[in-house]
Design a protein around this motif. Structure first.
Motif, short mmCIF file in Angstrom:
data_model
loop_
_atom_site.label_atom_id
_atom_site.label_comp_id
_atom_site.label_asym_id
_atom_site.label_seq_id
_atom_site.Cartn_x
_atom_site.Cartn_y
_atom_site.Cartn_z
N ALA A 155 53.10 -75.56 22.17
CA ALA A 155 54.12 -74.68 21.58
C ALA A 155 54.64 -73.68 22.60
CB ALA A 155 53.54 -73.95 20.37
N GLU A 156 53.78 -73.22 23.51
CA GLU A 156 54.22 -72.27 24.52
C GLU A 156 55.12 -72.93 25.55
OE1 GLU A 156 51.16 -69.53 25.93
OE2 GLU A 156 49.98 -70.05 24.15
N LEU A 157 54.89 -74.21 25.80
CA LEU A 157 55.80 -74.96 26.67
C LEU A 157 57.13 -75.20 25.97
CD1 LEU A 157 53.04 -77.28 27.97
CD2 LEU A 157 54.55 -76.02 29.50
N ARG A 158 57.08 -75.50 24.70
CA ARG A 158 58.32 -75.70 23.94
C ARG A 158 59.16 -74.43 23.89
NH1 ARG A 158 57.55 -77.31 18.28
NH2 ARG A 158 59.77 -77.73 18.37
N ALA A 159 58.50 -73.27 24.00
CA ALA A 159 59.22 -72.00 23.97
C ALA A 159 60.14 -71.83 25.18
CB ALA A 159 58.23 -70.85 23.90
N LEU A 160 59.99 -72.68 26.18
CA LEU A 160 60.94 -72.68 27.29
C LEU A 160 62.34 -73.11 26.84
CD1 LEU A 160 58.64 -74.22 30.06
CD2 LEU A 160 59.67 -71.93 30.11
N GLY A 161 62.40 -73.72 25.66
CA GLY A 161 63.70 -74.09 25.10
C GLY A 161 64.22 -75.44 25.52
N ARG A 162 63.39 -76.25 26.15
CA ARG A 162 63.81 -77.58 26.57
C ARG A 162 62.84 -78.63 26.03
NH1 ARG A 162 67.83 -77.77 26.16
NH2 ARG A 162 68.00 -79.76 27.25
N PRO A 163 63.28 -79.89 25.92
CA PRO A 163 62.38 -80.95 25.48
C PRO A 163 61.18 -81.05 26.41
CG PRO A 163 64.66 -81.71 25.52
CD PRO A 163 64.66 -80.39 26.18
N VAL A 164 60.02 -81.37 25.83
CA VAL A 164 58.77 -81.44 26.59
C VAL A 164 58.30 -82.89 26.66
CG1 VAL A 164 56.36 -80.72 26.71
CG2 VAL A 164 58.11 -79.10 25.92
N LEU A 165 58.04 -83.35 27.89
CA LEU A 165 57.44 -84.66 28.12
C LEU A 165 55.96 -84.47 28.43
CD1 LEU A 165 57.61 -87.75 28.76
CD2 LEU A 165 58.21 -87.09 31.11
N VAL A 166 55.11 -85.21 27.73
CA VAL A 166 53.66 -85.12 27.94
C VAL A 166 53.18 -86.45 28.52
CG1 VAL A 166 51.41 -84.84 26.83
CG2 VAL A 166 53.37 -83.47 26.06
N ALA A 167 52.58 -86.37 29.72
CA ALA A 167 52.14 -87.57 30.42
C ALA A 167 50.63 -87.49 30.64
CB ALA A 167 52.87 -87.71 31.75
N ALA A 168 49.88 -87.85 29.61
CA ALA A 168 48.42 -87.77 29.65
C ALA A 168 47.76 -89.11 29.93
CB ALA A 168 47.89 -87.23 28.32
N SER A 169 48.52 -90.17 29.94
CA SER A 169 47.98 -91.52 29.87
C SER A 169 46.92 -91.83 30.92
CB SER A 169 49.13 -92.52 30.00
OG SER A 169 48.68 -93.84 29.78
N ARG A 170 45.74 -92.19 30.46
CA ARG A 170 44.63 -92.68 31.27
C ARG A 170 44.16 -91.67 32.33
NH1 ARG A 170 46.64 -99.00 32.32
NH2 ARG A 170 46.48 -99.66 30.15
N LYS A 171 44.51 -90.42 32.20
CA LYS A 171 44.21 -89.47 33.27
C LYS A 171 42.75 -89.02 33.26
CE LYS A 171 48.86 -88.16 34.44
NZ LYS A 171 49.90 -87.13 34.55
N ARG A 172 42.38 -88.39 34.39
CA ARG A 172 40.97 -88.04 34.62
C ARG A 172 40.39 -87.16 33.53
NH1 ARG A 172 40.97 -84.95 39.99
NH2 ARG A 172 42.97 -84.29 39.11
N PHE A 173 41.20 -86.24 32.99
CA PHE A 173 40.64 -85.34 31.99
C PHE A 173 40.18 -86.09 30.74
CE2 PHE A 173 44.91 -85.39 30.19
CZ PHE A 173 44.76 -85.05 28.85
#
Length: 277
Positions: free
Chosen positions: A200-218
């Motif tokens: 939500a805090e990233l969305r507050a930047l006012g632009r569409p948010v892309l989330v790229a979590a796929s298969r990552k280390r975390f």
């Protein structure tokens, strides 16, 4: 967003790595014909966009030269775009971005947010296509040493805002900017999890948010039991789909994934639940 299909849910961006050394699929799509087939298969499985990249950005990866990246990427972009698939090009080089747009790419996805190549922002401005600006602190060779935060979410949001302002000052239409928190880039597992928890805090930047979590280390760290090694990348797709559902529920514009079908199902369920609430 201008130039993109109107989708009433979180979009799904499928990944095609035209590289011999990807952390996630080990060069399975390095051949042009194999990469094109993979892109077509991802679209058939439910991908709304296909993201084509010719340079690995895994931690520690060395860069490829410009000619080789062009050789890998442009033919794949051209064939997928000719097949009617909305294509994103994943590159830090302005020359590759420019040639990919000429070949039919509909989105520029620069993991450096225009920092790696000073010519990228002018190219993005002239191309007039959506431009993904990712949070980035340096090249893959040494980015792990930059994973130092006192306030992960606050610092990432502030640094993204600074990049957005610079990109707009460089001529990019602000309405064409997409932001990406850069999961796994100069971040440890706890940093990535904090960002997913505060979309939500990233969305507050006012632009569409892309989330790229796929298969990552975390995700591997989350899945590993006490004293166990993280499962390999190919065994993290269910966890990826879980993050996709969370991201969709939190209003992400799109999620970028390697295995499309589980995430395509997840974002549709998230949308159905939202519609029922």
């Amino acid at each position: 967003m201008a130039g993109l299909p109107d989708i009433d849910r979180c979009a799904v961006m499928g990944v095609v790595n035209v590289t011999p050394d990807s952390f996630s699929d080990g060069g399975r799509w390095f051949d042009t014909s194999a990469a094109v087939k993979r892109g077509l298969d991802l679209a058939a499985a439910g991908a709304d966009f296909v993201d084509v990249g010719g340079e690995s950005t895994r931690p520690g990866a060395a860069r490829v030269d410009e000619a080789e990246e062009l050789r890998r990427v442009v033919p794949v972009v051209r064939e997928l775009a000719a097949a009617g698939i909305p294509v994103s090009v994943d590159t830090m080089r302005a020359s590759v971005a420019e040639r990919a747009v000429e070949a039919g790419a509909a989105i520029l996805n620069d993991v450096s947010g225009g920092l790696a190549d000073p010519a990228m922002v002018p190219v993005a401005a002239a191309a007039r296509v959506p431009f993904v600006v990712m949070h980035w602190r340096g090249f893959s060779e040494d980015m792990n040493s930059r994973a130092v935060y006192r306030d992960t979410v606050g610092e990432v949001v502030a640094e993204l805002r600074q990049r957005m302002d610079a990109v707009v000052d460089g001529g990019v239409d602000p309405e064409r900017i997409i932001v990406d928190p850069g999961l796994g880039f100069a971040k440890e597992a706890e940093h990535d999890l904090a960002l997913v928890a505060h979309l939500a805090e990233l969305r507050a930047l006012g632009r569409p948010v892309l989330v790229a979590a796929s298969r990552k280390r975390f995700l591997g760290r989350v899945l590993a039991g006490p004293g166990q090694d993280p499962p390999p990348a190919l065994e993290r797709d269910a966890a990826t789909a879980a993050v996709s559902a969370i991201a969709a529920r939190e209003g992400a514009w799109a999620v970028r994934v390697h295995d499309v079908r589980p995430t395509a199902d997840a974002v549709r369920v998230a949308r159905a639940v939202e519609g029922a609430s």
